[in-house]
Design a protein around this motif. Structure first.
Motif: not given
Length: 157
Positions: A109-121, A140-149
């Protein structure tokens, strides 16, 4: 003089039958070799705790080397973060761990994250997994499981 009747077989049906049999055989082989194994968990296919810990360490070094991302972790207890991330990856991949940290929306919360930051991580995590020898399908399977977060992480920005 006797004339023997000439029996002629058309080769086309035989050739078609041959190719049909070969095709069906190959399809069966392809299905066998690409069928997912249900006897192992993603956690096991990732390499278990040892590989997950190596991925987390690799990931943290990548963040430390990324001037655009390192600032988000300036006031973070890195040891606690590493343990929490490893626990989350273990839990999400059906390992023996249970993530007991804060919900994703509160943790970010309140970190100021954007989609650009999320995608970079995500890119850093994928690169860390690749460098640690995790196969593309498992990554890909792991990233797919993390994506809904994503929604939870971005909810309180």
């Amino acid at each position: 003089m006797t004339i023997q009747p000439r029996i002629t077989f058309s080769r086309r049906p035989l050739i078609a039958l041959f190719f049909a049999v070969v095709s069906l055989t190959m399809m069966g082989c392809a299905q066998q070799s690409t069928a997912p194994t249900t006897s192992t968990t993603l956690y096991e296919r990732l390499g278990g705790a040892t590989t997950i810990d190596a991925v987390v360490e690799n990931f943290l070094y990548r963040i430390a080397d990324d001037a655009d991302m390192v600032g988000f972790f300036a006031n973070t207890n890195i040891d606690f973060f590493a343990q929490s991330l490893a626990s989350k990856l273990c839990d999400v991949s059906d390992g023996p761990c249970r993530y007991e940290g804060p919900p994703m929306d509160r943790a970010h919360q309140n970190m100021g994250l954007t989609d650009v930051h999320f995608n970079r991580l995500v890119e850093h995590l994928d690169a860390a997994m690749e460098e640690e020898g995790i196969a593309l399908g498992n990554r890909n399977e792991l990233l797919g499981r993390l994506a809904p977060m994503h929604g939870d992480v971005m909810r309180l920005q």
